[in-house]
Design a protein around this motif. Structure first.
Motif, mmCIF file in Angstrom:
data_model
loop_
_atom_site.group_PDB
_atom_site.id
_atom_site.type_symbol
_atom_site.label_atom_id
_atom_site.label_comp_id
_atom_site.label_asym_id
_atom_site.label_seq_id
_atom_site.Cartn_x
_atom_site.Cartn_y
_atom_site.Cartn_z
ATOM 1 N N GLY A 150 -51.791 7.123 -0.846
ATOM 2 C CA GLY A 150 -52.973 7.537 -1.595
ATOM 3 C C GLY A 150 -53.578 8.818 -1.029
ATOM 4 O O GLY A 150 -54.015 9.699 -1.775
ATOM 5 N N LEU A 151 -53.600 8.922 0.288
ATOM 6 C CA LEU A 151 -54.112 10.143 0.918
ATOM 7 C C LEU A 151 -53.194 11.325 0.643
ATOM 8 O O LEU A 151 -53.661 12.451 0.421
ATOM 9 N N LEU A 152 -51.893 11.081 0.645
ATOM 10 C CA LEU A 152 -50.955 12.155 0.315
ATOM 11 C C LEU A 152 -51.067 12.546 -1.156
ATOM 12 O O LEU A 152 -50.882 13.715 -1.505
ATOM 13 N N ALA A 153 -51.372 11.578 -2.018
ATOM 14 C CA ALA A 153 -51.603 11.909 -3.427
ATOM 15 C C ALA A 153 -52.826 12.806 -3.558
ATOM 16 O O ALA A 153 -52.826 13.766 -4.344
ATOM 17 N N PHE A 168 -51.309 21.452 0.953
ATOM 18 C CA PHE A 168 -50.830 20.067 0.936
ATOM 19 C C PHE A 168 -50.697 19.529 2.354
ATOM 20 O O PHE A 168 -51.136 18.407 2.656
ATOM 21 N N ALA A 169 -50.117 20.318 3.243
ATOM 22 C CA ALA A 169 -49.898 19.875 4.627
ATOM 23 C C ALA A 169 -51.221 19.650 5.355
ATOM 24 O O ALA A 169 -51.394 18.640 6.054
ATOM 25 N N MET A 170 -52.166 20.584 5.186
ATOM 26 C CA MET A 170 -53.446 20.442 5.888
ATOM 27 C C MET A 170 -54.258 19.260 5.340
ATOM 28 O O MET A 170 -54.833 18.490 6.109
ATOM 29 N N ALA A 171 -54.296 19.118 4.024
ATOM 30 C CA ALA A 171 -55.052 18.002 3.431
ATOM 31 C C ALA A 171 -54.402 16.668 3.779
ATOM 32 O O ALA A 171 -55.081 15.689 4.094
ATOM 33 N N GLY A 172 -53.072 16.636 3.752
ATOM 34 C CA GLY A 172 -52.360 15.406 4.114
ATOM 35 C C GLY A 172 -52.564 15.039 5.572
ATOM 36 O O GLY A 172 -52.803 13.879 5.916
ATOM 37 N N ALA A 173 -52.474 16.031 6.451
ATOM 38 C CA ALA A 173 -52.678 15.771 7.880
ATOM 39 C C ALA A 173 -54.101 15.311 8.153
ATOM 40 O O ALA A 173 -54.321 14.379 8.934
ATOM 41 N N ALA A 174 -55.067 15.966 7.510
ATOM 42 C CA ALA A 174 -56.469 15.559 7.710
ATOM 43 C C ALA A 174 -56.670 14.120 7.243
ATOM 44 O O ALA A 174 -57.335 13.323 7.916
ATOM 45 N N GLY A 175 -56.100 13.792 6.119
ATOM 46 C CA GLY A 175 -56.244 12.426 5.617
ATOM 47 C C GLY A 175 -55.586 11.402 6.519
ATOM 48 O O GLY A 175 -56.176 10.376 6.855
ATOM 49 N N ILE A 213 -57.332 11.606 10.260
ATOM 50 C CA ILE A 213 -58.777 11.384 10.394
ATOM 51 C C ILE A 213 -59.255 10.226 9.519
ATOM 52 O O ILE A 213 -59.846 9.267 10.003
ATOM 53 N N VAL A 214 -58.988 10.302 8.232
ATOM 54 C CA VAL A 214 -59.537 9.326 7.292
ATOM 55 C C VAL A 214 -58.852 7.962 7.410
ATOM 56 O O VAL A 214 -59.518 6.925 7.448
ATOM 57 N N ARG A 215 -57.526 7.934 7.491
ATOM 58 C CA ARG A 215 -56.805 6.659 7.499
ATOM 59 C C ARG A 215 -57.178 5.762 8.680
ATOM 60 O O ARG A 215 -57.425 4.569 8.492
ATOM 61 N N ASN A 267 -62.280 -0.064 9.444
ATOM 62 C CA ASN A 267 -63.316 -0.716 8.645
ATOM 63 C C ASN A 267 -62.767 -1.841 7.791
ATOM 64 O O ASN A 267 -63.485 -2.785 7.476
ATOM 65 N N MET A 268 -61.520 -1.758 7.397
ATOM 66 C CA MET A 268 -60.918 -2.813 6.577
ATOM 67 C C MET A 268 -60.545 -4.028 7.411
ATOM 68 O O MET A 268 -60.454 -5.130 6.884
ATOM 69 N N SER A 269 -60.350 -3.870 8.710
ATOM 70 C CA SER A 269 -59.906 -4.982 9.548
ATOM 71 C C SER A 269 -61.043 -5.900 9.975
ATOM 72 O O SER A 269 -60.800 -6.987 10.476
#
Length: 145
Positions: free
Chosen positions: A26-29, A52-59, A62-64, A70-72
């Motif tokens: 989803g983050l890569l999407a 794409f690479a920078m947004a994917g890496a950030a996601g 950092i985000v994942r 938080n989901m655990s």
């Protein structure tokens, strides 16, 4: 027209996320959508790949991890009958291993004892240990440590 290619990639990654539920696809999407915007604004192919690479890496970096953490965690509040476990109740009709009635959170509940050899008299205070269907499994309050 490369923005259309990025939208197809985003849709494919979104579909993969739907089936795997890893939160990575989803983050890569989302990163593919960023690249589609860059392509739509006329960015060069190399700039699109970099976006794409920078947004994917950030996601992913950092985000994942924050989302997974938080989901655990279990929910802070109990809902439904789980919220009644640990509550205090009053015996309305003698409670045995087979049957009985208690007043729990303003409602009358069928009840039975946690231990088969206990008999809890009318008026005694009990703690709800479990809920099985519409029956509260109770234990006498004076026997708790």
């Amino acid at each position: 027209m490369s923005w259309i290619l990025w939208l197809v990639v985003a849709a494919a990654l979104g579909a993969a996320e739907f089936f795997t539920l890893t939160f990575a696809f989803g983050l890569l999407a989302g990163a593919a959508l960023v690249a589609a915007v860059v392509a739509g604004l006329g960015g060069a192919w190399l700039l699109q790949i970099a976006a794409f690479a920078m947004a994917g890496a950030a996601g992913l970096l950092i985000v994942r991890p924050i989302a997974r953490q938080n989901m655990s965690h279990p929910p802070l509040t109990s809902e439904g009958s789980d919220a009644l476990i640990g509550k205090k109740a009053v015996v309305l009709e003698e409670v045995t291993a087979d049957h009985g009635l208690i007043k729990l959170s303003g409602e009358t509940w069928s009840a039975r004892t946690l231990d088969d050899d206990h008999v809890i008299p009318v008026g005694a205070l009990v703690d709800v240990m479990e809920i099985e269907g519409a029956t509260a499994i109770v234990y006498p309050r004076e026997l708790l440590p």
